[in-house]
Design an enzyme around this catalytic site. Sequence first.
Site, PDB file in Angstrom:
ATOM      1  N   GLU A  40       0.800  -1.228   0.000  1.00  0.00           N
ATOM      2  CA  GLU A  40       0.000   0.000   0.000  1.00  0.00           C
ATOM      3  C   GLU A  40       0.833   1.279   0.000  1.00  0.00           C
ATOM      4  OE1 GLU A  40      -0.515  -2.639   1.997  1.00  0.00           O
ATOM      5  OE2 GLU A  40      -2.508  -3.373   1.438  1.00  0.00           O
TER       6      GLU A  40
ATOM      7  N   HIS B 101      -5.623  -8.900   8.614  1.00  0.00           N
ATOM      8  CA  HIS B 101      -5.620  -9.401   7.235  1.00  0.00           C
ATOM      9  C   HIS B 101      -4.422  -8.992   6.393  1.00  0.00           C
ATOM     10  CE1 HIS B 101      -6.388  -5.602   5.084  1.00  0.00           C
ATOM     11  NE2 HIS B 101      -7.039  -5.253   6.166  1.00  0.00           N
TER      12      HIS B 101
ATOM     13  N   ARG C 184      -1.186  -8.172   4.180  1.00  0.00           N
ATOM     14  CA  ARG C 184      -0.187  -9.022   3.504  1.00  0.00           C
ATOM     15  C   ARG C 184       1.153  -9.039   4.249  1.00  0.00           C
ATOM     16  NH1 ARG C 184      -3.127  -8.933  -1.340  1.00  0.00           N
ATOM     17  NH2 ARG C 184      -2.515 -10.532  -2.809  1.00  0.00           N
TER      18      ARG C 184
ATOM     19  N   HIS D 264     -11.605 -12.230   7.520  1.00  0.00           N
ATOM     20  CA  HIS D 264     -11.469 -11.847   6.103  1.00  0.00           C
ATOM     21  C   HIS D 264     -11.525 -13.105   5.226  1.00  0.00           C
ATOM     22  CE1 HIS D 264      -9.428 -10.229   2.530  1.00  0.00           C
ATOM     23  NE2 HIS D 264      -9.473  -9.012   3.053  1.00  0.00           N
TER      24      HIS D 264
END
Length: 382
Positions: free
Chosen positions: A134, A210, A212, A243
């Site tokens: 992100e 959740h 990564r 999730h």
Amino acid sequence: MDKLRIMSVFGTRPEAIKMAPLVKELKNREGIESLCCVTAQHRQMLDSVMEVFGLVADCDLDIMTPRQTLSTITSKCLTGMDGAIERLKPDMILVHGDTSTTFAGALSAFYHQVKVGHVEAGLRTYDKYSPFPEEMNRKLVTQIADLYFCPTKNNRDNLLREGVKDGIFVTGNTVIDALKTTVRDDYRFSTDVLNTLDYDGRKVVLVTCHRRENYGEPMKNIMTALRDLAVQNEDVELVYPVHLSPVVREAAQTYLAGTPRVHLIDPLPADEMHNLMARAYLVMTDSGGLQEEAPALGKPVLVLRRETERPEAVEAGTVALAGVRYDDILRMGNELLRDKNAYAKMAHAVNPYGDGNACRRIADAIEWHFGRRSERPADYLP
Ligand code: UD1
Ligand code: UDP
């Protein structure tokens, strides 16, 4: 005068929750044709949000596959966006935040020489692998965007330091606009277990996890610490809507399933989630969105990450970084569950992320940018 064609592009659950009030605000503007293109990077979790907020997509790229890779998401989004842009002919594309959909949506707009507005711009950790991917997605979108809608002054300052000269607006975060429409005192859950919990007599800990960069060892540390928190505190009910990522579901099954007072449930519709948060005692999460929502609802948050791009609520004292080490998470969790003073220090409502009028400011800014409004909207500076 022709209507401005403004196309919102999103694909995951958090983007949809945060773009929903904006799509609606744009629809209410006479001079704007509000278009909605979903990549469906998430399928079920996106559809759930669309249903809760009554959104209908003008275009659905339907790209999700099980265990998708970053390259697959980006390449499928790019290919699909070609057709969407050619058909819907937007004057501007709005992307949100920092997902692969966000990056691909902005890049595709650039390839077609369509202007880009970046909603939730200017968040940074300045660590390229945390959050991954992100941090890089949002930095790349900064290079492409024409308009920047920053939730906070701190986000604006990040962009100014990086040399962005024009097009920055401080608007507040649209998630607060969304929250205002979902949380109600008399809300009744449709998920059975949530109606049976004793929110006054027990300490309901709401958990999500959740990311990564937490896959593997960090996720193992987080989940075993959560398990031991539940085991060591008999007054706790730990609720974890898991999730749909298979990696996350396998970890939750391995480390948490069968633990007394741990409720592993399916992802919740956004309105259920927001109302559960409003009644919870404590939030423990690696999510970005929950770090913004929980402070507005007066709930302390322990962040299950090494760092955060949302320092505002940390500064206000309602959010603390617990990290990804077993000992730290267990210690900090136990402190908030057992020490009333420590809890009271963190449990107060603060609103660094907005006043619920972010979408109005963003729509005004877009109209102003295209010369359809004479006054630039004032920045949100609480
Ligand atoms: C994505 C975003 C992340 C954001 C998160 C919000 C990227 C790279 N990551 O991560 O920034 O914080 O969404 O939740 O953009 N799946 C389903 N059904 C769904 C959704 C997911 O089955 O409705 C499963 C699929 O197997 C999919 C996997 O989850 O391949 C992972 O989804 P993906 O969007 O790639 O990653 P997230 O971890 O959800
Ligand atoms: N959320 C939800 N149901 C859930 C878990 C989360 O509606 O079961 C909402 C949550 O309230 C917030 C958003 O989804 O608005 C956060 O999404 P997520 O944690 O998936 O992504 P992130 O914010 O970390 O990018």
